[in-house]
Motif scaffolding. Structure first.
Motif, PDB file in Angstrom:
ATOM      1  N   HIS A 206      -3.405   7.665   1.091  1.00 21.84           N
ATOM      2  CA  HIS A 206      -3.183   8.793   0.193  1.00 21.84           C
ATOM      3  C   HIS A 206      -2.088   8.400  -0.793  1.00 21.84           C
ATOM      4  O   HIS A 206      -1.010   7.937  -0.392  1.00 21.84           O
ATOM      5  N   SER A 207      -2.361   8.576  -2.084  1.00 16.35           N
ATOM      6  CA  SER A 207      -1.357   8.245  -3.091  1.00 16.35           C
ATOM      7  C   SER A 207      -1.353   9.305  -4.185  1.00 16.35           C
ATOM      8  O   SER A 207      -2.390   9.894  -4.497  1.00 16.35           O
ATOM      9  N   ASP A 238      -3.939  12.093  -3.953  1.00 16.40           N
ATOM     10  CA  ASP A 238      -3.298  13.298  -3.422  1.00 16.40           C
ATOM     11  C   ASP A 238      -2.134  13.688  -4.340  1.00 16.40           C
ATOM     12  O   ASP A 238      -1.021  13.156  -4.218  1.00 16.40           O
ATOM     13  N   LEU A 241       1.596  14.285  -3.293  1.00 18.24           N
ATOM     14  CA  LEU A 241       2.546  13.207  -3.030  1.00 18.24           C
ATOM     15  C   LEU A 241       3.230  12.828  -4.333  1.00 18.24           C
ATOM     16  O   LEU A 241       2.611  12.288  -5.250  1.00 18.24           O
ATOM     17  N   LEU A 245       3.287   6.278  -0.628  1.00 16.72           N
ATOM     18  CA  LEU A 245       1.943   6.306  -0.066  1.00 16.72           C
ATOM     19  C   LEU A 245       1.983   6.898   1.334  1.00 16.72           C
ATOM     20  O   LEU A 245       2.995   6.807   2.021  1.00 16.72           O
ATOM     21  N   ARG A 246       0.864   7.470   1.738  1.00 14.06           N
ATOM     22  CA  ARG A 246       0.682   7.868   3.126  1.00 14.06           C
ATOM     23  C   ARG A 246      -0.517   7.089   3.645  1.00 14.06           C
ATOM     24  O   ARG A 246      -1.630   7.242   3.150  1.00 14.06           O
ATOM     25  N   GLN A 248      -2.854   5.921   6.869  1.00  8.66           N
ATOM     26  CA  GLN A 248      -3.253   6.240   8.236  1.00  8.66           C
ATOM     27  C   GLN A 248      -4.278   5.229   8.711  1.00  8.66           C
ATOM     28  O   GLN A 248      -5.310   5.011   8.092  1.00  8.66           O
ATOM     29  N   VAL A 253       0.041   6.833  11.619  1.00  9.38           N
ATOM     30  CA  VAL A 253       0.469   6.972  10.235  1.00  9.38           C
ATOM     31  C   VAL A 253       1.546   5.929   9.978  1.00  9.38           C
ATOM     32  O   VAL A 253       2.535   5.841  10.715  1.00  9.38           O
ATOM     33  N   ASP A 255       4.251   4.122   7.377  1.00  5.50           N
ATOM     34  CA  ASP A 255       5.058   4.161   6.171  1.00  5.50           C
ATOM     35  C   ASP A 255       4.979   2.803   5.476  1.00  5.50           C
ATOM     36  O   ASP A 255       5.011   1.764   6.129  1.00  5.50           O
TER      37      ASP A 255
END
Length: 271
Positions: A206-207, A238, A241, A245-246, A248, A253, A255
């Motif tokens: 997700h960015s 996303d 945010l 970045l997220r 997974q 999850v 970092d």
């Protein structure tokens, strides 16, 4: 398939896999349409040569595909075939084999979605082993004088209603359209594709902003180093945010900063 052709197939698979993952239950229909494209390419040597011709302009080949498939095929299938024909292929036959590989992976993605990919892989292996041990059954399924309908009937008798729907679909495909290979060899290849899919890790990223090709390549490299396995990235935009970045991977999850340290630690251990 090796060299240039394998690199071309890998490049297209990288583009198509996120589309298949997002297709849900529709992957079965997408696989069927890709198999229909394969049948058309196999049936016409002139079409196959035209689509694989490295001297032909890529835009021209893409236009030919869109004109031939038009509205009769799902746009995602058309885009996948366009991606294939704009690549370079060592031999015309490699393009057809690449279409088949995409069709098989699309079909297997349905099993992966239902968490049955390992089951399908095991079932394909079991069928090949049982046929290797039975010359009579093997001959019945490959004898050229037997009609396709009869071959499918024999296969269904062998399966006896057992097995996942994807296993049955791929086995019937291998029976009806062996493409110059032995039935067992075709099923074995399909099983290898399933095994390769199972060995991949999927990372959902997700960015807040779109990542460029260099950033995606860097992230794939970091994840592959950190986990010691090939990684498939599913990118999600996303806007919530604001930065970073997220990531997974499975239930974990990760970092981005931790990921870099993890990859560095793995390199030091390996060295």
């Amino acid at each position: 398939m090796r060299g240039t052709s394998q690199r071309s197939l890998d490049a297209v698979l990288d583009q198509v896999r996120p589309v298949l993952d997002a297709a849900g239950a529709e992957t079965v229909a997408l696989g069927e349409q890709l198999f229909a494209v394969l049948d058309a390419v196999d049936a016409s040597s002139s079409l196959r040569r035209g689509l694989a011709d490295p001297s032909r302009d890529a835009a021209d080949k893409a236009g030919l595909v869109r004109g031939l498939l038009g509205e009769r095929f799902d746009a995602r299938v058309v885009d996948a075939v366009v991606a294939l024909v704009t690549q370079r292929w060592t031999a015309d036959a490699d393009l057809a084999t690449a279409v088949e590989a995409l069709a098989v992976e699309a079909t297997l993605t349905d099993a992966e979605r239902r968490e049955q990919l390992a089951t399908v892989e095991d079932e394909l292996f079991t069928i090949t082993r049982s046929l290797i041990g039975s010359r009579e059954a093997r001959a019945a399924l490959t004898e050229p004088g037997i009609t396709p309908e009869r071959r499918v009937g024999l296969l269904r008798a062998v399966l006896d209603g057992r097995g996942d729907a994807v296993t049955q679909a791929l086995a019937e495909r291998a029976t009806l359209r062996p493409r110059g290979r032995r039935f067992v060899a075709t099923l074995d290849w399909y099983g290898q594709i399933a095994a390769t899919m199972r060995s991949r890790l999927i990372a959902t990223v997700h960015s807040g902003t779109s990542l460029d090709a260099a950033q995606v390549a860097r992230l794939e490299s970091l994840l592959a180093q950190a986990y010691g396995r090939s990684i498939q990235l599913n990118l999600v935009h996303d806007p919530s945010l604001l930065a970073g970045l997220r990531i997974q991977v499975g239930d974990e999850v990760v970092d981005a900063t931790v990921l870099t340290r993890l990859a560095d630690a793995r390199r030091r251990l390996a060295g």
